[in-house]
Design an enzyme around this catalytic site. Structure first.
Site, PDB file in Angstrom:
ATOM      1  N   HIS A 254       0.828  -1.212   0.000  1.00  0.00           N
ATOM      2  CA  HIS A 254       0.000   0.000   0.000  1.00  0.00           C
ATOM      3  C   HIS A 254       0.858   1.256   0.000  1.00  0.00           C
ATOM      4  O   HIS A 254       0.482   2.274   0.599  1.00  0.00           O
ATOM      5  CB  HIS A 254      -0.937  -0.014   1.206  1.00  0.00           C
ATOM      6  CG  HIS A 254      -2.010  -1.049   1.125  1.00  0.00           C
ATOM      7  ND1 HIS A 254      -3.027  -0.996   0.193  1.00  0.00           N
ATOM      8  CD2 HIS A 254      -2.227  -2.181   1.844  1.00  0.00           C
ATOM      9  CE1 HIS A 254      -3.824  -2.040   0.343  1.00  0.00           C
ATOM     10  NE2 HIS A 254      -3.357  -2.777   1.330  1.00  0.00           N
TER      11      HIS A 254
ATOM     12  N   ARG B 146       6.910  -6.572   3.105  1.00  0.00           N
ATOM     13  CA  ARG B 146       5.647  -7.016   2.522  1.00  0.00           C
ATOM     14  C   ARG B 146       5.615  -6.647   1.036  1.00  0.00           C
ATOM     15  O   ARG B 146       5.447  -5.487   0.687  1.00  0.00           O
ATOM     16  CB  ARG B 146       4.439  -6.400   3.226  1.00  0.00           C
ATOM     17  CG  ARG B 146       3.123  -6.888   2.600  1.00  0.00           C
ATOM     18  CD  ARG B 146       1.908  -6.627   3.463  1.00  0.00           C
ATOM     19  NE  ARG B 146       1.526  -5.213   3.490  1.00  0.00           N
ATOM     20  CZ  ARG B 146       0.373  -4.770   3.995  1.00  0.00           C
ATOM     21  NH1 ARG B 146      -0.492  -5.635   4.520  1.00  0.00           N
ATOM     22  NH2 ARG B 146       0.096  -3.493   4.008  1.00  0.00           N
TER      23      ARG B 146
ATOM     24  N   ASP C 230      16.279 -11.639  -3.334  1.00  0.00           N
ATOM     25  CA  ASP C 230      17.589 -11.396  -3.930  1.00  0.00           C
ATOM     26  C   ASP C 230      18.236 -10.117  -3.426  1.00  0.00           C
ATOM     27  O   ASP C 230      19.474 -10.027  -3.350  1.00  0.00           O
ATOM     28  CB  ASP C 230      17.484 -11.351  -5.456  1.00  0.00           C
ATOM     29  CG  ASP C 230      17.347 -12.735  -6.083  1.00  0.00           C
ATOM     30  OD1 ASP C 230      17.464 -13.738  -5.345  1.00  0.00           O
ATOM     31  OD2 ASP C 230      17.124 -12.818  -7.310  1.00  0.00           O
TER      32      ASP C 230
ATOM     33  N   GLU D 278      -6.910 -12.447   5.613  1.00  0.00           N
ATOM     34  CA  GLU D 278      -7.617 -11.179   5.796  1.00  0.00           C
ATOM     35  C   GLU D 278      -9.046 -11.199   5.276  1.00  0.00           C
ATOM     36  O   GLU D 278      -9.619 -10.139   5.018  1.00  0.00           O
ATOM     37  CB  GLU D 278      -6.813 -10.045   5.143  1.00  0.00           C
ATOM     38  CG  GLU D 278      -6.260 -10.370   3.769  1.00  0.00           C
ATOM     39  CD  GLU D 278      -5.201  -9.375   3.322  1.00  0.00           C
ATOM     40  OE1 GLU D 278      -5.283  -8.197   3.692  1.00  0.00           O
ATOM     41  OE2 GLU D 278      -4.276  -9.785   2.589  1.00  0.00           O
TER      42      GLU D 278
ATOM     43  N   ASP E 299      -8.793  -5.458   6.418  1.00  0.00           N
ATOM     44  CA  ASP E 299      -9.471  -6.182   5.352  1.00  0.00           C
ATOM     45  C   ASP E 299     -10.449  -7.212   5.901  1.00  0.00           C
ATOM     46  O   ASP E 299     -11.486  -7.477   5.293  1.00  0.00           O
ATOM     47  CB  ASP E 299      -8.442  -6.855   4.435  1.00  0.00           C
ATOM     48  CG  ASP E 299      -7.778  -5.855   3.502  1.00  0.00           C
ATOM     49  OD1 ASP E 299      -8.481  -5.283   2.661  1.00  0.00           O
ATOM     50  OD2 ASP E 299      -6.557  -5.645   3.620  1.00  0.00           O
TER      51      ASP E 299
END
Length: 272
Positions: free
Chosen positions: A47, A75, A89, A153, A179
């Site tokens: 977000h 996240r 990576d 969620e 959510d």
């Protein structure tokens, strides 16, 4: 060999980890917050306008803190193997993967973090995670230090909670309260009695599976309740909210005192 993931090992030892949710995608902010003393800090790319390049700089900033180190939890914007590969990576060791709805999606999340034959992660021998190829043991030992957290969620995800939590390689299950409230028809009401009850039950169910429950809860008394129920990784504040509230509060305090009196008229300047 890969760096020891203190966050992963703390969860395995059932040591509660107190976190900060960071949605300001800037390395300068990340470095400032990393020294605050939290056990972990969520660096969000779901977000926020962040991307792997921004996240690389945020990870470097967090890892620069030596006196009061905090663990970075990244996240990605989606439970996608390409994105997971990129974030691993560049050096992320703990990933929180959003919107996991069932066992198959949880298995896919784990597989994306493992090299073949145990998964599908692509080989990148000279990436930052391997110290640009200097760590010759990374490929063989990386999975022991990678922490996979999956985010449930929705009502549908809760119906499959045990199937999700029992996937081998899932270290913890994060309950997304915002959510979840929307999925339950009371969007934004994370303290609605129905939502609270579902969260409380979910924590007990995750613990019964032998996995670590986690959540974000800006309401401090409620956050403590969830810790008392056994939640093992709890974010108790959000950097953007802290900044906004502090700015709003100080502006309001000064405005309530009234506008300052207008200064007395000064004589017109002399001109030549």
């Amino acid at each position: 060999m890969p760096s020891r993931n203190t966050f992963k090992h703390a969860l395995a030892a059932k040591i509660p980890q107190i976190g900060l949710w960071s949605t300001l995608p800037d390395p300068y902010v990340s470095e400032l917050l990393a020294g605050a003393g939290f056990d972990w800090m969520l660096l969000d790319a779901e977000h926020t306008p962040g991307d792997p390049t921004t996240m690389l700089r945020q990870l470097q900033a967090v890892q620069a803190e030596r006196e009061r180190p905090t663990s970075a939890v990244v996240r990605p914007p989606w439970n996608d193997p390409v994105l997971i590969k990129q974030y691993l990576d560049i050096g992320a060791q703990t990933l929180l993967l959003p919107f996991v709805q069932n066992r198959a999606e949880a298995e896919a999340a784990v597989a994306a973090t493992r090299y073949p034959p145990n998964g599908i992660r692509g080989m990148g021998g000279t990436v930052r995670a391997t110290r640009f190829g200097r760590d010759t043991k990374y490929v063989a030992e990386a999975s022991s230090e990678i922490c996979v957290l999956v985010q449930v969620e929705t009502v549908e995800a809760l119906e499959h909670l045990e199937d999700i939590a029992n996937v081998d390689g899932v270290d913890g299950v994060f309950i997304g309260p915002g959510d979840l409230s929307a999925s339950m028809g009371v969007a934004g009401q994370v303290n609605h009695p129905t939502v609270r009850a579902a969260i409380d039950r979910a924590i007990a169910r995750i613990l019964a599976c032998g996995k670590a429950p986690g959540i974000l809860m800006n309401d401090e008394p409620r956050a403590q309740e969830l810790l008392d129920l056994g939640a093992l990784f709890v974010a108790v504040a959000n950097d953007q909210l802290l900044l906004r509230k502090s700015a709003d509060d100080i502006a309001a305090r000064f405005k309530q005192r009234g506008a300052p009196a207008a200064p007395a008229s000064a004589p017109a300047p002399t001109t030549y």
